[in-house]
Write a protein that holds these residues in place. Structure first.
Motif, mmCIF file in Angstrom:
data_model
loop_
_atom_site.group_PDB
_atom_site.id
_atom_site.type_symbol
_atom_site.label_atom_id
_atom_site.label_comp_id
_atom_site.label_asym_id
_atom_site.label_seq_id
_atom_site.Cartn_x
_atom_site.Cartn_y
_atom_site.Cartn_z
ATOM 1 N N GLY A 136 3.840 -7.941 -6.381
ATOM 2 C CA GLY A 136 3.661 -6.516 -6.627
ATOM 3 C C GLY A 136 2.733 -6.271 -7.797
ATOM 4 O O GLY A 136 2.903 -5.313 -8.558
ATOM 5 N N HIS A 137 1.709 -7.093 -7.928
ATOM 6 C CA HIS A 137 0.825 -7.085 -9.109
ATOM 7 C C HIS A 137 -0.536 -6.489 -8.762
ATOM 8 O O HIS A 137 -1.183 -6.938 -7.813
ATOM 9 C CB HIS A 137 0.659 -8.524 -9.611
ATOM 10 N N ASP A 138 -0.957 -5.470 -9.479
ATOM 11 C CA ASP A 138 -2.314 -4.923 -9.382
ATOM 12 C C ASP A 138 -2.685 -4.593 -7.936
ATOM 13 O O ASP A 138 -3.693 -5.070 -7.417
ATOM 14 C CB ASP A 138 -3.317 -5.919 -9.978
ATOM 15 N N LEU A 139 -1.881 -3.770 -7.294
ATOM 16 C CA LEU A 139 -2.119 -3.448 -5.884
ATOM 17 C C LEU A 139 -2.960 -2.179 -5.748
ATOM 18 O O LEU A 139 -2.599 -1.231 -5.051
ATOM 19 C CB LEU A 139 -0.784 -3.314 -5.152
ATOM 20 N N ASP A 140 -4.095 -2.196 -6.387
ATOM 21 C CA ASP A 140 -5.030 -1.066 -6.366
ATOM 22 C C ASP A 140 -5.765 -1.051 -5.027
ATOM 23 O O ASP A 140 -6.486 -2.006 -4.703
ATOM 24 C CB ASP A 140 -6.026 -1.211 -7.514
ATOM 25 N N PRO A 141 -5.632 -0.002 -4.213
ATOM 26 C CA PRO A 141 -6.285 0.015 -2.895
ATOM 27 C C PRO A 141 -7.805 0.068 -2.980
ATOM 28 O O PRO A 141 -8.479 -0.091 -1.949
ATOM 29 C CB PRO A 141 -5.725 1.288 -2.248
ATOM 30 N N ASP A 142 -8.357 0.271 -4.175
ATOM 31 C CA ASP A 142 -9.811 0.271 -4.323
ATOM 32 C C ASP A 142 -10.372 -1.129 -4.559
ATOM 33 O O ASP A 142 -11.597 -1.284 -4.648
ATOM 34 C CB ASP A 142 -10.226 1.187 -5.478
ATOM 35 N N ARG A 143 -9.518 -2.124 -4.671
ATOM 36 C CA ARG A 143 -10.014 -3.495 -4.777
ATOM 37 C C ARG A 143 -10.774 -3.860 -3.495
ATOM 38 O O ARG A 143 -10.358 -3.454 -2.394
ATOM 39 C CB ARG A 143 -8.862 -4.460 -5.012
ATOM 40 N N PRO A 144 -11.854 -4.635 -3.592
ATOM 41 C CA PRO A 144 -12.726 -4.821 -2.421
ATOM 42 C C PRO A 144 -12.048 -5.485 -1.231
ATOM 43 O O PRO A 144 -12.155 -4.996 -0.104
ATOM 44 C CB PRO A 144 -13.885 -5.669 -2.963
ATOM 45 N N PHE A 145 -11.343 -6.608 -1.446
ATOM 46 C CA PHE A 145 -10.703 -7.255 -0.303
ATOM 47 C C PHE A 145 -9.324 -6.689 -0.052
ATOM 48 O O PHE A 145 -8.949 -6.438 1.103
ATOM 49 C CB PHE A 145 -10.599 -8.767 -0.508
ATOM 50 N N LEU A 146 -8.534 -6.510 -1.105
ATOM 51 C CA LEU A 146 -7.183 -5.994 -0.901
ATOM 52 C C LEU A 146 -7.213 -4.659 -0.176
ATOM 53 O O LEU A 146 -6.379 -4.392 0.698
ATOM 54 C CB LEU A 146 -6.470 -5.854 -2.247
ATOM 55 N N GLY A 147 -8.170 -3.804 -0.512
ATOM 56 C CA GLY A 147 -8.275 -2.521 0.171
ATOM 57 C C GLY A 147 -8.497 -2.694 1.662
ATOM 58 O O GLY A 147 -7.882 -2.009 2.484
ATOM 59 N N GLU A 148 -9.390 -3.624 2.046
ATOM 60 C CA GLU A 148 -9.623 -3.888 3.472
ATOM 61 C C GLU A 148 -8.345 -4.385 4.136
ATOM 62 O O GLU A 148 -8.019 -4.007 5.270
ATOM 63 C CB GLU A 148 -10.728 -4.930 3.640
ATOM 64 N N LEU A 149 -7.616 -5.255 3.434
ATOM 65 C CA LEU A 149 -6.393 -5.816 3.991
ATOM 66 C C LEU A 149 -5.340 -4.731 4.203
ATOM 67 O O LEU A 149 -4.669 -4.695 5.250
ATOM 68 C CB LEU A 149 -5.873 -6.898 3.042
ATOM 69 N N LEU A 150 -5.183 -3.833 3.247
ATOM 70 C CA LEU A 150 -4.202 -2.756 3.387
ATOM 71 C C LEU A 150 -4.572 -1.829 4.535
ATOM 72 O O LEU A 150 -3.711 -1.417 5.323
ATOM 73 C CB LEU A 150 -4.101 -1.969 2.080
ATOM 74 N N ARG A 151 -5.862 -1.524 4.652
ATOM 75 C CA ARG A 151 -6.302 -0.649 5.747
ATOM 76 C C ARG A 151 -6.155 -1.322 7.110
ATOM 77 O O ARG A 151 -6.077 -0.642 8.133
ATOM 78 C CB ARG A 151 -7.749 -0.218 5.514
ATOM 79 N N ALA A 152 -6.124 -2.656 7.121
ATOM 80 C CA ALA A 152 -5.989 -3.389 8.385
ATOM 81 C C ALA A 152 -4.532 -3.522 8.825
ATOM 82 O O ALA A 152 -4.259 -4.176 9.835
ATOM 83 C CB ALA A 152 -6.622 -4.769 8.252
ATOM 84 N N GLY A 153 -3.596 -2.936 8.088
ATOM 85 C CA GLY A 153 -2.204 -2.944 8.514
ATOM 86 C C GLY A 153 -1.225 -3.538 7.536
ATOM 87 O O GLY A 153 -0.012 -3.543 7.789
ATOM 88 N N ALA A 154 -1.700 -4.076 6.397
ATOM 89 C CA ALA A 154 -0.807 -4.737 5.452
ATOM 90 C C ALA A 154 -0.169 -3.786 4.453
ATOM 91 O O ALA A 154 0.549 -4.232 3.546
ATOM 92 C CB ALA A 154 -1.573 -5.832 4.706
ATOM 93 N N GLU A 155 -0.376 -2.486 4.582
ATOM 94 C CA GLU A 155 0.120 -1.534 3.589
ATOM 95 C C GLU A 155 1.630 -1.593 3.376
ATOM 96 O O GLU A 155 2.103 -1.399 2.250
ATOM 97 C CB GLU A 155 -0.304 -0.115 3.963
ATOM 98 N N PRO A 156 2.450 -1.864 4.405
ATOM 99 C CA PRO A 156 3.897 -1.953 4.140
ATOM 100 C C PRO A 156 4.275 -2.999 3.094
ATOM 101 O O PRO A 156 5.337 -2.902 2.485
ATOM 102 C CB PRO A 156 4.478 -2.301 5.521
ATOM 103 N N LEU A 157 3.414 -3.987 2.870
ATOM 104 C CA LEU A 157 3.722 -5.044 1.909
ATOM 105 C C LEU A 157 3.653 -4.556 0.467
ATOM 106 O O LEU A 157 4.143 -5.242 -0.442
ATOM 107 C CB LEU A 157 2.771 -6.226 2.111
ATOM 108 N N VAL A 158 3.054 -3.397 0.243
ATOM 109 C CA VAL A 158 2.987 -2.852 -1.117
ATOM 110 C C VAL A 158 4.389 -2.605 -1.668
ATOM 111 O O VAL A 158 4.626 -2.726 -2.884
ATOM 112 C CB VAL A 158 2.141 -1.562 -1.125
ATOM 113 N N ASP A 159 5.328 -2.272 -0.805
ATOM 114 C CA ASP A 159 6.690 -1.970 -1.236
ATOM 115 C C ASP A 159 7.634 -3.160 -1.099
ATOM 116 O O ASP A 159 8.860 -3.016 -1.164
ATOM 117 C CB ASP A 159 7.242 -0.799 -0.412
#
Length: 634
Positions: free
Chosen positions: A232-255
């Motif tokens: 749960g560290h530095d989960l900024d959706p504006d990060r270049p790769f993490l943002g792509e990953l969250l938009r690809a369906g990984a967003e539930p992992l933020v919680d």
């Protein structure tokens, strides 16, 4: 963040030597139903192997708990082999860091691998069973290299379940990370004093200015994505790769409830550092910053103790000795800068097997990386490197280890590291390790494609592969390099055609590179938003690949009707566009038989097996599998 390690020579006065760990490889190959512990004979020689480690004064061992053998069917556990090995370690005063899943080491009955809907429940139950059965354990790894494993299995399609792209990577993370979170909570409750060693790749990416440098920034963000999600560290959706990953369906992992991580293990190899420029990507980097600088970055980011949990070098014993000197020197340098390193592990103790094919098939081919080598009959053979490792493990600092000159191919692979070793007192390798070089005239130049005369009676060979030439040296490279050498005297060319890549182009265009006696060929397509760099042969943007490749070969003056060797049925349409004189299909893995394989893959597999003039099968089980689709021989 971090500093270059170039030309640095740390003082070790007053500092304790690093604690050396040993380790044993056990990765399971689900299709062939065999693991590396069996290929190396450790499953039968485990007692002697563990005694060899303990007799050398090692007190900590990364050791596999082989889930795939313990639970041969759902809910039925056989602990006999694990009980014997762990109890023997305990008797010898050696602390095991148990490894619950090493790469694809899950039971074969999980037919869809990490994507199987049963994975989470089965894994958590197994993890709880291990913690309950061995309450005396002091250290554990719940999942070895989750980023590397799930990236190869979910993004690159190289391991089961052969998913692709960022959506595929996200699918596997959605299956695995919640299971890790649940298992972590279970172990924290049952073994609250035991420490969780999170082990994953220790990477660094750099590149030339412009698009290559931009991609390097994305890759540097990518290296942290899985551990950041777990913590749960530095989960900024504006990060270049993490943002792509969250938009690809990984967003539930933020919680996700955070995974407990007490120590961060860094797996550092020469190929852990990548470089990007107009030629593409390559590793080892020609401009590495070194382990010390990278360890500083990880220490600052995660504020936890670190272990150099894996390193090795595929090479002669003298090459491994010099790589150990380099890594130990970097370890010492990192410690002198305040990095909280707790240990160093050369992985594995005994040579591994079958990494030349990236574990695509269990051929039992030794991988020359171990502290001790595998003999022809499985015997354990001490080498020049064994003695050097023993000295380091006993406390000798890097400066007291030999500095043997690297031999081919390690000398070329590690050329970028040499400036960091400029202060070394180089010496020739021991005679027993010296290999006479093959002399090539210095004025010999690789001819341009257009300058090669078409005088061949033998047709050109076009290889269509889902594995890139510059990745780990695997089965296609082993075979194709030999084919190329056999054909070259007659003037025939060998073209190694890879999957498309996204790049900064206005329209699809062919790229090439001369490498190791073959010509690499790839299609560069215009980059789209949220698109991975590496694409499949079936990507919509690559629809013209076959036509463009045929036109390229014609414009280069090459003869018509080349021999075509297929490594993936997804390239069958491209093969047909070349109008091959002979079509061969080398079946490394029966991807089409995997659960939930795309229908397009199944259809192309059946077509390729039916239409190929020659089919090779990588093992008896594959031979049986493909025979039903063939009228001809396999």
């Amino acid at each position: 963040m971090g500093r270059s390690s170039r030309h640095a020579t740390p003082s070790t006065a007053g500092r304790p030597a690093p604690a050396f760990l040993a380790a044993f490889e056990s990765t399971y190959l689900p299709g062939p139903d065999r693991d590396v512990a069996e290929s190396t004979g450790h499953d039968l020689r485990w007692r002697a192997d563990l005694d060899a480690v303990a007799d050398r004064g090692i007190r900590t061992v990364r050791y596999p708990v082989r889930w795939h053998r313990i639970e041969p069917e759902p809910g039925r556990y056989d602990w006999s082999a694990t009980d014997a090995a762990l109890e023997h370690l305990r008797e010898r005063g050696v602390d095991p860091v148990v490894d619950l899943v090493h790469h694809t080491s899950y039971p074969g009955w999980l037919a869809d691998g990490f994507r199987d809907p049963r994975f989470r429940g089965a894994y958590v139950a197994f993890a709880e069973a291990v913690a309950t059965r061995y309450p005396w354990l002091t250290s554990y790894t719940l999942f070895n290299e989750p980023f590397a494993t799930l990236f190869l299995a979910g993004h690159e399609g190289l391991w089961p379940p052969y998913d692709r792209g960022i959506p595929g990577f996200a699918r596997l993370l959605l299956s695995v990370l919640p299971a890790l979170s649940e298992a972590s909570a279970c172990w924290s409750q049952l073994l609250p004093e035991a420490r969780h060693l999170w082990v994953d790749t220790c990477e660094h990416h750099a590149g030339a200015a412009g698009a290559p440098g931009t991609y390097a920034q994305l890759a540097n963000d990518r290296r942290h994505a899985v551990l950041d999600l777990a913590l749960g560290h530095d989960l900024d959706p504006d990060r270049p790769f993490l943002g792509e990953l969250l938009r690809a369906g990984a967003e539930p992992l933020v919680d996700l409830p955070p995974v407990r991580v007490d120590v961060v293990g860094l797996d550092y190899y020469c190929h852990s550092e990548w470089w990007y420029d107009e030629r593409g990507s390559r590793a080892p980097s020609p401009h590495p910053v070194g382990f010390a600088a990278i360890a500083e970055q990880y220490a600052a980011r995660y504020d936890r103790p670190l272990v150099l949990s894996e390193t090795n070098l595929r090479g002669l014993p003298s090459d491994r000795a010099s790589w150990l000197r380099y890594v130990l020197e970097q370890y010492e340098l990192a410690v002198s800068r305040g990095v909280p390193l707790e240990g160093l592990c050369w992985f594995p103790f005994v040579d591994s097997c079958d990494w030349d094919s990236l574990l695509a098939r269990p051929a039992g081919r030794p991988d020359p990386v171990g502290v001790v080598s595998l003999g022809p009959g499985g015997e354990r053979l001490p080498t020049t490197f064994t003695a050097v490792w023993e000295a380091a493990a006993a406390g000798s600092p890097a400066a007291e280890l030999p500095a043997y000159r690297f031999q081919p191919p390690c000398d070329a692979q590690l050329a970028g590291f040499l400036p960091q070793m400029a202060h070394w007192p180089w010496e020739d390798p021991p005679a027993v390790d010296a290999v006479a070089p093959i002399r090539i005239p210095e004025d010999r130049e690789e001819p341009a494609v257009s300058d090669i005369p078409v005088t061949s009676r033998e047709p050109d060979l076009v290889v269509l592969s889902h594995l890139r030439w510059v990745w780990v040296w695997q089965r296609p490279q082993h075979l194709v390099s030999r084919f190329a050498a056999l054909r070259a005297p007659s003037g025939a060319r060998t073209w190694f055609v890879e999957e498309p890549v996204a790049g900064e182009v206005a329209a699809p265009e062919i790229g090439t590179e001369e490498r190791d006696g073959v010509t690499r060929v790839w299609l560069v397509v215009p980059r789209r938003p949220d698109q991975p760099e590496f694409l499949g042969f079936d990507d919509d943007a690559a629809g013209a690949y076959g036509r463009l490749l045929a036109e390229f070969l014609t414009s280069a003056g090459r003869p018509a009707e080349p021999d075509v060797l297929l490594y993936t049925p997804m390239a069958l349409d491209i093969a047909e566009a070349l109008v091959p004189g002979r079509l061969s299909y080398d079946v490394m893995d029966d991807l089409a038989s995997f659960l939930r394989a795309p229908e397009g893959l199944r259809l192309r597999q059946r077509r390729a097996l039916a239409e190929a003039d020659v089919v090779f099968a990588g093992g008896r089980s594959l031979h049986r599998s493909v025979r039903s689709h063939r009228n001809g021989e396999v």
